[in-house]
Write a protein that holds these residues in place. Structure first.
Motif, PDB file in Angstrom:
ATOM      1  N   SER A 151       0.843  -1.189   0.000  1.00  0.00           N
ATOM      2  CA  SER A 151       0.000   0.000   0.000  1.00  0.00           C
ATOM      3  C   SER A 151       0.876   1.235   0.000  1.00  0.00           C
ATOM      4  CB  SER A 151      -0.916  -0.008   1.230  1.00  0.00           C
ATOM      5  OG  SER A 151      -1.714   1.134   1.244  1.00  0.00           O
ATOM      6  N   GLU A 152       1.053   1.819  -1.177  1.00  0.00           N
ATOM      7  CA  GLU A 152       1.939   2.962  -1.321  1.00  0.00           C
ATOM      8  C   GLU A 152       1.227   4.278  -1.109  1.00  0.00           C
ATOM      9  OE1 GLU A 152       3.648   2.594  -5.142  1.00  0.00           O
ATOM     10  OE2 GLU A 152       4.778   0.767  -4.675  1.00  0.00           O
ATOM     11  N   ASN A 153      -0.032   4.375  -1.483  1.00  0.00           N
ATOM     12  CA  ASN A 153      -0.781   5.623  -1.363  1.00  0.00           C
ATOM     13  C   ASN A 153      -1.400   5.709   0.019  1.00  0.00           C
ATOM     14  OD1 ASN A 153      -2.238   7.954  -1.703  1.00  0.00           O
ATOM     15  ND2 ASN A 153      -3.846   6.991  -2.945  1.00  0.00           N
ATOM     16  N   GLN A 154      -0.754   6.439   0.913  1.00  0.00           N
ATOM     17  CA  GLN A 154      -1.249   6.579   2.272  1.00  0.00           C
ATOM     18  C   GLN A 154      -2.052   7.857   2.453  1.00  0.00           C
ATOM     19  OE1 GLN A 154      -1.120   4.102   4.156  1.00  0.00           O
ATOM     20  NE2 GLN A 154       0.340   2.877   2.996  1.00  0.00           N
ATOM     21  N   GLY A 175      -8.483   0.307  -1.523  1.00  0.00           N
ATOM     22  CA  GLY A 175      -7.978   0.441  -0.160  1.00  0.00           C
ATOM     23  C   GLY A 175      -9.088   0.395   0.866  1.00  0.00           C
ATOM     24  N   HIS A 176     -10.180   1.081   0.581  1.00  0.00           N
ATOM     25  CA  HIS A 176     -11.312   1.093   1.500  1.00  0.00           C
ATOM     26  C   HIS A 176     -11.939  -0.291   1.613  1.00  0.00           C
ATOM     27  CE1 HIS A 176     -14.841   2.515   3.620  1.00  0.00           C
ATOM     28  NE2 HIS A 176     -15.615   1.968   2.696  1.00  0.00           N
ATOM     29  N   LEU A 177     -12.139  -0.956   0.478  1.00  0.00           N
ATOM     30  CA  LEU A 177     -12.724  -2.294   0.492  1.00  0.00           C
ATOM     31  C   LEU A 177     -11.813  -3.274   1.225  1.00  0.00           C
ATOM     32  CD1 LEU A 177     -14.130  -2.511  -3.144  1.00  0.00           C
ATOM     33  CD2 LEU A 177     -15.434  -2.226  -1.037  1.00  0.00           C
ATOM     34  N   GLN A 178     -10.499  -3.129   1.046  1.00  0.00           N
ATOM     35  CA  GLN A 178      -9.566  -4.016   1.742  1.00  0.00           C
ATOM     36  C   GLN A 178      -9.678  -3.827   3.260  1.00  0.00           C
ATOM     37  OE1 GLN A 178      -5.408  -3.397   0.894  1.00  0.00           O
ATOM     38  NE2 GLN A 178      -4.787  -5.358   1.784  1.00  0.00           N
ATOM     39  N   ARG A 179      -9.803  -2.593   3.704  1.00  0.00           N
ATOM     40  CA  ARG A 179      -9.958  -2.335   5.136  1.00  0.00           C
ATOM     41  C   ARG A 179     -11.219  -3.010   5.674  1.00  0.00           C
ATOM     42  NH1 ARG A 179      -7.323   2.626   3.681  1.00  0.00           N
ATOM     43  NH2 ARG A 179      -9.224   3.585   2.858  1.00  0.00           N
ATOM     44  N   GLN A 180     -12.326  -2.847   4.934  1.00  0.00           N
ATOM     45  CA  GLN A 180     -13.585  -3.456   5.379  1.00  0.00           C
ATOM     46  C   GLN A 180     -13.493  -4.980   5.402  1.00  0.00           C
ATOM     47  OE1 GLN A 180     -16.084  -1.487   2.360  1.00  0.00           O
ATOM     48  NE2 GLN A 180     -17.332  -0.721   4.058  1.00  0.00           N
ATOM     49  N   ALA A 181     -12.954  -5.566   4.307  1.00  0.00           N
ATOM     50  CA  ALA A 181     -12.905  -7.023   4.184  1.00  0.00           C
ATOM     51  C   ALA A 181     -11.997  -7.637   5.245  1.00  0.00           C
ATOM     52  CB  ALA A 181     -12.439  -7.416   2.784  1.00  0.00           C
ATOM     53  N   VAL A 182     -10.824  -7.052   5.447  1.00  0.00           N
ATOM     54  CA  VAL A 182      -9.882  -7.583   6.440  1.00  0.00           C
ATOM     55  C   VAL A 182     -10.476  -7.474   7.840  1.00  0.00           C
ATOM     56  CG1 VAL A 182      -7.645  -7.187   7.554  1.00  0.00           C
ATOM     57  CG2 VAL A 182      -7.815  -7.188   5.061  1.00  0.00           C
ATOM     58  N   TYR A 183     -11.115  -6.331   8.118  1.00  0.00           N
ATOM     59  CA  TYR A 183     -11.715  -6.174   9.449  1.00  0.00           C
ATOM     60  C   TYR A 183     -12.808  -7.214   9.689  1.00  0.00           C
ATOM     61  CZ  TYR A 183     -14.685  -4.594  13.176  1.00  0.00           C
ATOM     62  OH  TYR A 183     -15.444  -4.570  14.312  1.00  0.00           O
ATOM     63  N   HIS A 239      -6.342   6.260   7.860  1.00  0.00           N
ATOM     64  CA  HIS A 239      -7.290   7.298   7.461  1.00  0.00           C
ATOM     65  C   HIS A 239      -8.733   6.951   7.807  1.00  0.00           C
ATOM     66  CE1 HIS A 239      -4.295   9.757   5.568  1.00  0.00           C
ATOM     67  NE2 HIS A 239      -3.910   8.772   4.778  1.00  0.00           N
ATOM     68  N   GLU A 240      -8.959   5.790   8.394  1.00  0.00           N
ATOM     69  CA  GLU A 240     -10.282   5.419   8.889  1.00  0.00           C
ATOM     70  C   GLU A 240     -10.113   4.902  10.312  1.00  0.00           C
ATOM     71  OE1 GLU A 240     -13.374   3.863   6.008  1.00  0.00           O
ATOM     72  OE2 GLU A 240     -11.549   3.181   5.013  1.00  0.00           O
ATOM     73  N   ASP A 241      -9.862   5.854  11.216  1.00  0.00           N
ATOM     74  CA  ASP A 241      -9.501   5.462  12.575  1.00  0.00           C
ATOM     75  C   ASP A 241     -10.643   4.794  13.321  1.00  0.00           C
ATOM     76  OD1 ASP A 241     -11.019   7.715  12.682  1.00  0.00           O
ATOM     77  OD2 ASP A 241      -9.636   8.893  13.905  1.00  0.00           O
ATOM     78  N   ASP A 242     -11.904   4.981  12.861  1.00  0.00           N
ATOM     79  CA  ASP A 242     -13.002   4.279  13.521  1.00  0.00           C
ATOM     80  C   ASP A 242     -12.887   2.777  13.301  1.00  0.00           C
ATOM     81  OD1 ASP A 242     -13.475   4.721  10.810  1.00  0.00           O
ATOM     82  OD2 ASP A 242     -15.654   4.597  11.040  1.00  0.00           O
TER      83      ASP A 242
END
Length: 468
Positions: A336-339, A363-371, A447-450
């Motif tokens: 993940s290069e684009n922070q 990136g957003h979908l990866q955060r949701q799926a992994v969580y 970037h999605e601290d919640d």
């Protein structure tokens, strides 16, 4: 600011305005309009919308509408003319007719009984539309929703012929109106009306024959399936908002079983994934499938907080995550290069190039799926005490052992893709990779601290479980 109250005369004027203006278009029997007829109808709808809002805004707030059968009959006739226009496949006609319905709902809110009749009537429209699409026969729910049963029975009789030419476009429009009404209620913070809404929608969701809808929604999920995608998108949006509101719902009718409606939606999840993404997950790269993935993950996460999921559901969801979101689970977070992919409220912004938007979505979908993956795994490893209360004791023991083994196995496999978990010797390379993985995982969520906070809580629960 609370909405104005409608007087008897003003309410009658609004209903007459709608009925007299739209009757020539809704009782003609024509399934389609010429360009000139559509232009005339759009002009009339715009005038009716403006005049309706003007009449309501100028009401005398000193007296309230009397919710009697005569007023309900007048209101149901107005609704019938407006929803009939939803059977015409014109986005512009549907938009203006929907605006009038939303305006009516906002200002009927000052009379709870009249607003209750209004939302029940729209839910009957929703169920009748589903009935006309489905090969399964059922009766719209008019019992258990409060109000006058005879009034609602007459509504069914009135609406049935009006909605005989229902299509997916019709149902999508009705769902959009229901969701817009819920958005209005959330802004007004009117708990009583929110409960009325949740009760009505609950009965409709429980009553609809979703098991018979596979032939309607069993397409490929391509962007060419416009009406189908429109219905599914609106429906999932409504479910997401509906489930979220259950967090604050206190005082639901005794006839509404909160556990039953949430379980019904949970059972719908596999169907929704199949309908939206295809039975073989064929359409993973289209814009609409990315949107569907986002909303379905939101729905699943919200459901997981609303009700303890039993082991069978958690195992099923892990399998669904692997089937539909394996690419996101496998994607190395270290790449993940684009922070700077801050979402600014939405993962689907239009002010970026296509490549930038796709990276933000991924990136957003990866955060949701992994969580969600880690949440399901941790719940299997350390199950809640009340999740298997419907099973006999011997089955609970077997299910708990199987679930724990499944959770640990899937978690081990996922970690193995990112760090050398089998290298027990503390080589310098092992520690370096482990630290890099931990750092990249935190950066992925920065970037999605919640979601990051929820993720850390799940990881802490795993640690506590293993210590125990």
């Amino acid at each position: 600011m609370s909405p104005s109250s409608l007087t008897e005369s003003e309410f009658s004027r609004i209903c007459r305005l709608i009925n007299d203006s739209l009757r020539p278009f809704t009782e003609s029997g024509n399934l389609s309009f010429s360009k000139q007829e559509e232009k005339n109808l759009l002009l009339i709808l715009s005038q009716v919308s403006n005049e309706t809002r003007r009449l309501i805004q100028s009401t005398d707030t000193s007296s309230s509408l009397n919710p009697n059968s005569q007023n309900h009959h007048c209101l149901s006739k107005a609704i019938s003319h407006l929803v009939t226009l939803f059977t015409r496949e014109s986005r512009y006609i549907q938009h203006l007719a929907g605006n009038i319905l939303v305006t009516l709902s906002e200002f009927l809110a000052s009379s709870v009984r009249s607003w209750k009749f209004f939302i029940h009537s729209l839910c009957i429209c929703f169920e009748l539309s589903i009935l006309n699409l489905s090969s399964c026969s059922f009766e719209p729910s008019i019992t258990g929703v409060g109000g006058s049963g005879s009034d609602l029975t007459s509504v069914v009789v009135l609406f049935k012929p009006k909605l005989k030419n229902t299509c997916l476009f019709t149902v999508a429009g009705i769902i959009r109106i229901l969701r817009n009404m819920l958005k209005f209620l959330k802004e007004e913070c009117d708990d009583e009306l929110v409960l009325v809404f949740l009760n009505s929608i609950s009965f409709s969701i429980l009553n609809a024959p979703w098991d018979s809808m596979d032939e309607i929604f069993g397409g490929t999920g391509s962007e060419k399936d416009g009406p189908r995608n429109l219905f599914l998108g609106n429906f999932i949006q409504l479910l997401c908002s509906f489930v979220e509101q259950f967090s604050f719902a206190e005082g639901l009718d005794d006839s509404v079983d909160k556990q039953a409606i949430l379980s019904k939606i949970i059972n719908l999840v596999p169907k929704l994934l199949s309908w939206c993404l295809g039975k073989k997950a064929e359409c993973n790269d289209t814009c609409i499938s990315l949107y569907f993935k986002h909303k379905l993950l939101v729905l699943m996460i919200r459901l997981s907080f609303q009700i303890p999921l039993d082991g069978l559901v958690l195992v099923s969801w892990l399998q669904l995550l692997h089937f539909y979101f394996e690419d996101l689970l496998c994607h190395p977070s270290t790449e993940s290069e684009n922070q700077d992919d801050c979402l600014e409220g939405s993962p689907f912004m239009l002010s970026y190039s296509d490549g930038e938007v796709h990276d933000m979505q991924s990136g957003h979908l990866q955060r949701q799926a992994v969580y969600l993956f880690l949440r399901c795994s941790s719940r299997l490893i350390n199950p809640a005490k009340d999740t298997s209360k419907h099973y006999p004791s011997y089955a609970i023991s077997e299910l708990s052992c199987y679930g724990r083994e499944k959770g640990l196995s899937d978690l081990h496999s996922w970690l193995s893709r990112h760090v050398p978990v089998d290298e027990l010797v503390p080589h310098e390379t092992y520690w370096e990779k482990s630290i890099n993985f931990s750092s990249s995982l935190l950066k992925l969520y920065i970037h999605e601290d919640d979601i990051l906070f929820k993720l850390l809580l799940e990881l802490l629960s795993l640690q506590a479980c293993e210590e125990q």
